[in-house]
Design a protein around this motif. Structure first.
Motif, PDB file in Angstrom:
ATOM      1  N   VAL A  11       0.843  -1.199   0.000  1.00 10.60           N
ATOM      2  CA  VAL A  11       0.000   0.000   0.000  1.00 10.60           C
ATOM      3  C   VAL A  11       0.884   1.258   0.000  1.00 10.60           C
ATOM      4  O   VAL A  11       0.607   2.216  -0.727  1.00 10.60           O
ATOM      5  CB  VAL A  11      -0.966  -0.005   1.206  1.00 10.60           C
ATOM      6  N   TYR A  12       1.956   1.249   0.789  1.00  8.46           N
ATOM      7  CA  TYR A  12       2.862   2.403   0.832  1.00  8.46           C
ATOM      8  C   TYR A  12       3.549   2.633  -0.513  1.00  8.46           C
ATOM      9  O   TYR A  12       3.717   3.769  -0.946  1.00  8.46           O
ATOM     10  CB  TYR A  12       3.908   2.220   1.926  1.00  8.46           C
ATOM     11  N   VAL A  13       3.956   1.552  -1.178  1.00 12.33           N
ATOM     12  CA  VAL A  13       4.595   1.699  -2.492  1.00 12.33           C
ATOM     13  C   VAL A  13       3.601   2.271  -3.502  1.00 12.33           C
ATOM     14  O   VAL A  13       3.928   3.174  -4.272  1.00 12.33           O
ATOM     15  CB  VAL A  13       5.185   0.348  -2.986  1.00 12.33           C
ATOM     16  N   ILE A  14       2.377   1.765  -3.485  1.00 12.61           N
ATOM     17  CA  ILE A  14       1.355   2.274  -4.410  1.00 12.61           C
ATOM     18  C   ILE A  14       1.054   3.738  -4.103  1.00 12.61           C
ATOM     19  O   ILE A  14       1.027   4.577  -5.012  1.00 12.61           O
ATOM     20  CB  ILE A  14       0.079   1.402  -4.338  1.00 12.61           C
ATOM     21  N   ALA A  15       0.845   4.064  -2.828  1.00 10.22           N
ATOM     22  CA  ALA A  15       0.565   5.451  -2.446  1.00 10.22           C
ATOM     23  C   ALA A  15       1.745   6.359  -2.782  1.00 10.22           C
ATOM     24  O   ALA A  15       1.559   7.490  -3.254  1.00 10.22           O
ATOM     25  CB  ALA A  15       0.228   5.531  -0.961  1.00 10.22           C
ATOM     26  N   GLY A  16       2.967   5.876  -2.573  1.00 15.06           N
ATOM     27  CA  GLY A  16       4.159   6.650  -2.916  1.00 15.06           C
ATOM     28  C   GLY A  16       4.264   6.898  -4.406  1.00 15.06           C
ATOM     29  O   GLY A  16       4.642   7.987  -4.843  1.00 15.06           O
ATOM     30  N   SER A  17       3.899   5.910  -5.189  1.00 16.34           N
ATOM     31  CA  SER A  17       3.944   6.058  -6.643  1.00 16.34           C
ATOM     32  C   SER A  17       2.884   7.045  -7.131  1.00 16.34           C
ATOM     33  O   SER A  17       3.139   7.855  -8.025  1.00 16.34           O
ATOM     34  CB  SER A  17       3.758   4.700  -7.314  1.00 16.34           C
ATOM     35  N   ILE A  18       1.701   6.991  -6.521  1.00 14.19           N
ATOM     36  CA  ILE A  18       0.652   7.964  -6.862  1.00 14.19           C
ATOM     37  C   ILE A  18       1.104   9.364  -6.469  1.00 14.19           C
ATOM     38  O   ILE A  18       0.937  10.330  -7.228  1.00 14.19           O
ATOM     39  CB  ILE A  18      -0.680   7.583  -6.178  1.00 14.19           C
ATOM     40  N   SER A  19       1.697   9.482  -5.295  1.00 14.81           N
ATOM     41  CA  SER A  19       2.200  10.775  -4.827  1.00 14.81           C
ATOM     42  C   SER A  19       3.290  11.305  -5.761  1.00 14.81           C
ATOM     43  O   SER A  19       3.329  12.502  -6.063  1.00 14.81           O
ATOM     44  CB  SER A  19       2.743  10.615  -3.402  1.00 14.81           C
ATOM     45  N   LEU A  20       4.159  10.429  -6.221  1.00 15.85           N
ATOM     46  CA  LEU A  20       5.196  10.823  -7.169  1.00 15.85           C
ATOM     47  C   LEU A  20       4.585  11.333  -8.466  1.00 15.85           C
ATOM     48  O   LEU A  20       5.001  12.371  -9.011  1.00 15.85           O
ATOM     49  CB  LEU A  20       6.138   9.649  -7.446  1.00 15.85           C
ATOM     50  N   ALA A  21       3.564  10.635  -8.955  1.00 17.04           N
ATOM     51  CA  ALA A  21       2.890  11.061 -10.188  1.00 17.04           C
ATOM     52  C   ALA A  21       2.205  12.416  -9.998  1.00 17.04           C
ATOM     53  O   ALA A  21       2.301  13.302 -10.862  1.00 17.04           O
ATOM     54  CB  ALA A  21       1.868  10.007 -10.619  1.00 17.04           C
ATOM     55  N   LEU A  22       1.533  12.597  -8.865  1.00  9.60           N
ATOM     56  CA  LEU A  22       0.876  13.880  -8.591  1.00  9.60           C
ATOM     57  C   LEU A  22       1.896  15.005  -8.460  1.00  9.60           C
ATOM     58  O   LEU A  22       1.668  16.121  -8.939  1.00  9.60           O
ATOM     59  CB  LEU A  22       0.018  13.784  -7.330  1.00  9.60           C
ATOM     60  N   GLY A  23       3.020  14.726  -7.814  1.00 11.62           N
ATOM     61  CA  GLY A  23       4.077  15.735  -7.694  1.00 11.62           C
ATOM     62  C   GLY A  23       4.631  16.130  -9.044  1.00 11.62           C
ATOM     63  O   GLY A  23       4.897  17.303  -9.310  1.00 11.62           O
ATOM     64  N   THR A  24       4.779  15.159  -9.916  1.00  8.20           N
ATOM     65  CA  THR A  24       5.275  15.445 -11.260  1.00  8.20           C
ATOM     66  C   THR A  24       4.245  16.250 -12.048  1.00  8.20           C
ATOM     67  O   THR A  24       4.601  17.195 -12.754  1.00  8.20           O
ATOM     68  CB  THR A  24       5.634  14.128 -11.973  1.00  8.20           C
ATOM     69  N   LEU A  25       2.972  15.911 -11.906  1.00  4.15           N
ATOM     70  CA  LEU A  25       1.920  16.720 -12.541  1.00  4.15           C
ATOM     71  C   LEU A  25       1.933  18.149 -12.006  1.00  4.15           C
ATOM     72  O   LEU A  25       1.638  19.095 -12.731  1.00  4.15           O
ATOM     73  CB  LEU A  25       0.543  16.096 -12.303  1.00  4.15           C
ATOM     74  N   GLY A  26       2.280  18.295 -10.737  1.00  2.00           N
ATOM     75  CA  GLY A  26       2.325  19.608 -10.109  1.00  2.00           C
ATOM     76  C   GLY A  26       3.346  20.548 -10.734  1.00  2.00           C
ATOM     77  O   GLY A  26       3.251  21.769 -10.585  1.00  2.00           O
ATOM     78  N   ILE A  27       4.306  19.990 -11.444  1.00  2.10           N
ATOM     79  CA  ILE A  27       5.269  20.840 -12.151  1.00  2.10           C
ATOM     80  C   ILE A  27       4.554  21.638 -13.227  1.00  2.10           C
ATOM     81  O   ILE A  27       4.884  22.792 -13.483  1.00  2.10           O
ATOM     82  CB  ILE A  27       6.387  19.972 -12.786  1.00  2.10           C
ATOM     83  N   PHE A  28       3.533  21.050 -13.815  1.00  2.00           N
ATOM     84  CA  PHE A  28       2.849  21.659 -14.949  1.00  2.00           C
ATOM     85  C   PHE A  28       1.492  22.268 -14.606  1.00  2.00           C
ATOM     86  O   PHE A  28       0.984  23.085 -15.369  1.00  2.00           O
ATOM     87  CB  PHE A  28       2.665  20.612 -16.055  1.00  2.00           C
ATOM     88  N   LEU A  29       0.900  21.861 -13.502  1.00  2.00           N
ATOM     89  CA  LEU A  29      -0.410  22.368 -13.105  1.00  2.00           C
ATOM     90  C   LEU A  29      -0.259  23.314 -11.915  1.00  2.00           C
ATOM     91  O   LEU A  29       0.224  22.903 -10.865  1.00  2.00           O
ATOM     92  CB  LEU A  29      -1.349  21.210 -12.742  1.00  2.00           C
TER      93      LEU A  29
END
Length: 127
Positions: A11-29
């Protein structure tokens, strides 16, 4: 009990991966924060996968930002300039080309001002 530990790590790996994706989207949004998601990613990976945690901390683009912030809650001047520049660029583009209501523009500018003040209030790291 071993199952609970293993499932929690997954669960932590999945949540961390989602958080990483959201952080990367945050560069552009403009309204999506980047650094808090990267910090959350590091925290989740630290508790689940040493290999993924090392990848985050040694990432050439954002590893030093996460490491510096974890150490002393500071942001380098260069990073502050990049963050504020990208924030205002995307807010201005959104406000004048994507939005036609004055109150939404006002809201975008209020958010940009708030985020700018928030970023600038962090200690500036001396390199």
């Amino acid at each position: 009990m071993k199952f609970l530990g293993k499932s929690r790590k997954i669960v932590y790996v999945i949540a961390g991966s989602i958080s990483l994706a959201l952080g990367t989207l945050g560069i552009f949004l403009p309204l999506l924060p980047t650094t808090p998601f990267y910090l959350l990613t590091a925290w989740l990976y630290m508790r689940s996968s040493p290999k993924l945690y090392c990848k985050v901390m040694n990432n050439k683009y954002f590893g030093s930002i996460v490491r510096n912030f974890q150490e002393d809650k500071s942001i380098s001047l260069k990073t502050k300039i990049v963050i504020v520049s990208i924030l205002w660029s995307t807010i201005l583009i959104s406000a004048f080309w994507a939005v036609d209501r004055w109150w939404i523009r006002a809201l975008l500018f209020a958010v940009a001002i708030g985020v700018t003040v928030h970023i600038l209030l962090f200690k500036t790291r001396k390199n």
